[in-house]
Design an enzyme around this catalytic site. Structure first.
Site, short mmCIF file in Angstrom:
data_model
loop_
_atom_site.label_atom_id
_atom_site.label_comp_id
_atom_site.label_asym_id
_atom_site.label_seq_id
_atom_site.Cartn_x
_atom_site.Cartn_y
_atom_site.Cartn_z
N HIS A 24 0.85 -1.50 0.10
CA HIS A 24 -0.05 -0.08 -0.50
C HIS A 24 0.59 1.37 0.02
CE1 HIS A 24 0.03 -0.80 4.45
NE2 HIS A 24 -1.04 -1.70 4.20
N HIS A 78 -0.57 -9.04 15.91
CA HIS A 78 -1.59 -8.36 15.25
C HIS A 78 -2.39 -8.22 14.06
CE1 HIS A 78 -1.57 -4.34 12.92
NE2 HIS A 78 -0.45 -4.70 11.60
N GLU A 80 -3.53 -6.98 10.38
CA GLU A 80 -4.07 -6.80 9.96
C GLU A 80 -3.25 -7.96 8.73
OE1 GLU A 80 -0.81 -3.62 9.08
OE2 GLU A 80 -1.92 -2.60 7.22
N ASP A 82 -2.10 -9.26 6.42
CA ASP A 82 -1.26 -9.46 6.02
C ASP A 82 -0.15 -10.56 7.00
OD1 ASP A 82 -0.62 -7.79 7.59
OD2 ASP A 82 2.06 -7.73 7.27
N HIS A 145 1.77 -0.50 15.61
CA HIS A 145 1.41 0.56 14.65
C HIS A 145 -0.43 0.19 14.69
CE1 HIS A 145 0.76 -0.68 10.36
NE2 HIS A 145 0.87 -1.86 11.06
N ASP A 164 5.05 -6.40 13.87
CA ASP A 164 5.45 -5.56 12.70
C ASP A 164 6.71 -5.06 13.45
OD1 ASP A 164 3.91 -6.16 11.08
OD2 ASP A 164 2.36 -4.56 11.10
N TYR A 192 11.63 0.41 7.26
CA TYR A 192 10.25 0.28 7.72
C TYR A 192 10.11 0.91 8.50
CZ TYR A 192 7.24 -3.57 9.07
OH TYR A 192 6.18 -3.95 9.58
N HIS A 225 7.84 -9.45 9.90
CA HIS A 225 8.74 -9.51 8.60
C HIS A 225 10.32 -9.35 8.69
CE1 HIS A 225 4.85 -7.75 6.39
NE2 HIS A 225 4.86 -7.30 8.22
FE1 FEO Z 1 0.76 -3.95 9.80
FE2 FEO Z 1 3.03 -6.12 8.53
O1 FEO Z 1 1.42 -5.60 9.11
#
Ligand code: FEO
Length: 397
Positions: A24, A78, A80, A82, A145, A164, A192, A225
């Site tokens: 995004h 988290h 989100e 992903d 976040h 994250d 990042y 990640h």
């Molecule tokens: Fe906030 Fe890797 O997602």
């Protein structure tokens, strides 16, 4: 595909996304990973899952160790997508005894997947959950976040599963920090932070303070990640500490877009003024640099100089987009100045100044604007602006 053991009875069961190039608006030129972890104990526990498109890889690594139905607990650090894209499917297969998440995590899971009957268990900081030989504790990391974000800490192994935070968008065959090029790691760790966490720097500072107060021993940081910090977890923490304090490194960043090279000519003469004061600088024409790469450079720079031609009484679209992105991330403690060429109305400098005022930049000059093509005397003013910014940077070092 095989899992990777990261500690005694703890395995990486994530997926490597070599192909993703846009997250995004964040250019992920080196791909990314979605890290998920499996702890084998009396209560077999899965920490996080992966993006929906990567499910085959995830199941392949997971079933290298256990059958999904053998899993007892799922920790959702988290929500989100992903990390939760395949969660409904995983829950269907696992039928977990507990889905452990923060209070806001439960709300976010309900708002995403609309399943009030799932066996939610709210993780409370200070209240441990034993899974057998190992103990899970939790850190509230709201807005790092997302509102739901939390960290999970395995006491016996001293591993911090940090969601994250401390992540890098970096696809690699290696899983650990000591296995990859250190400058590459720093580049992606910086990018990042700059693109995801700049806005939340005060919260990062508070979190680091509370981690220090808790005397939390950390042998490994395992983000969701990129690679895991097993050799130098303190390096990742030191970087976050430095970035969240918003201290400039004594350099200047000139970011601009130009229609007929007049604004570019101004940018290059401002750069000469910085050189006169021996200030290192970077010149970033937005036609050639992605805004998320420029954001990495914003993070460290002491001064940001923004240049733009006036187009249709406003900004050139690339600069308008960059400013929107920058204002969202809200870097602080920057020296600022604006410049630009115009034909007849010349609003760009005013608009750049307004954006910098909103971000509370220390604007040290009303801005330079010249009609069509700058004269030699105009370019001398550009050099003087560069020198003025350079002197201000030195004053603040
Ligand atoms: Fe906030 Fe890797 O997602």
């Amino acid at each position: 595909m095989k899992s990777v053991q990261i500690s005694e009875n703890i395995y990486w069961v994530g997926a490597i996304d070599w192909d993703i190039r846009d997250f995004h608006g964040y250019s992920t030129n080196r791909g990314t990973t979605y890290n998920a972890f499996l702890i084998i104990d009396e209560k077999i526990t899965l920490i996080d899952t992966v993006k929906a498109t990567m499910k085959e890889e995830f199941y392949s690594r997971l079933t290298d160790i256990v059958k999904p139905e053998q899993i007892d607990y799922i920790v959702v650090n988290h929500v989100e997508m992903d990390h939760s894209g395949i969660l409904p499917e995983v829950i269907e297969k696992v039928k977990p005894e507990k889905i452990i998440c923060s209070k806001m995590g439960k709300k976010a899971l309900l708002d995403h997947f609309h399943q009030p009957e799932w066996p939610y268990e709210i993780a409370v900081p200070g209240e441990d959950i034993s899974i057998g030989k190992k103990t899970l504790s939790f850190l509230e990391t709201r807005m790092l976040h997302w509102p739901d974000s939390m960290f999970t800490y395995v006491k016996e192994d001293k591993i911090l599963f940090s969601s994250d935070a401390f992540g890098q968008h970096l696809a690699s065959s290696e899983r650990f920090d000591d296995e990859i090029d250190q400058s590459l790691l720093l580049e992606e760790l910086t990018k990042y932070y700059a693109n995801i966490l700049t806005l939340f720097s005060p919260k990062v500072q508070k979190l680091l303070e509370s981690v220090a107060e808790m005397n939390l021993e950390i042998n490994m940081i395992a983000p969701d990640h990129g690679v895991l910090f097993r050799s130098r977890p303190e390096f990742a923490i030191e970087c976050y500490d430095k970035w969240s304090k918003n201290v400039g490194n004594g350099t200047a960043l000139i970011v601009y877009d130009t229609m007929w090279k007049s604004t570019e000519k101004m940018a290059k003469h401002i750069a000469q003024g910085l050189v006169d004061e021996k200030i290192p600088y970077k010149l970033r024409n937005l036609q050639h640099y992605h805004h998320s790469d420029v954001m990495s450079e914003v993070l460290d720079a002491s001064a940001i100089l923004l240049g733009c031609s006036t187009l249709n009484n406003g900004l050139v679209p690339r600069m308008a987009g960059f400013l929107m992105y920058l204002r969202g991330l809200r870097p602080t403690n920057k020296i600022g100045a604006a410049f630009g060429s115009f034909g007849w109305s010349g609003e760009a400098v005013k608009l750049l100044n307004e954006a910098m005022e909103e971000m509370k930049f220390d604007i040290i000059h009303p801005g330079l604007r010249f009609k069509y093509i700058p004269r030699e005397s105009d370019l001398e003013q550009c050099m003087e602006l560069g020198r003025e910014v350079g002197r201000k940077i030195k004053e603040e070092l």
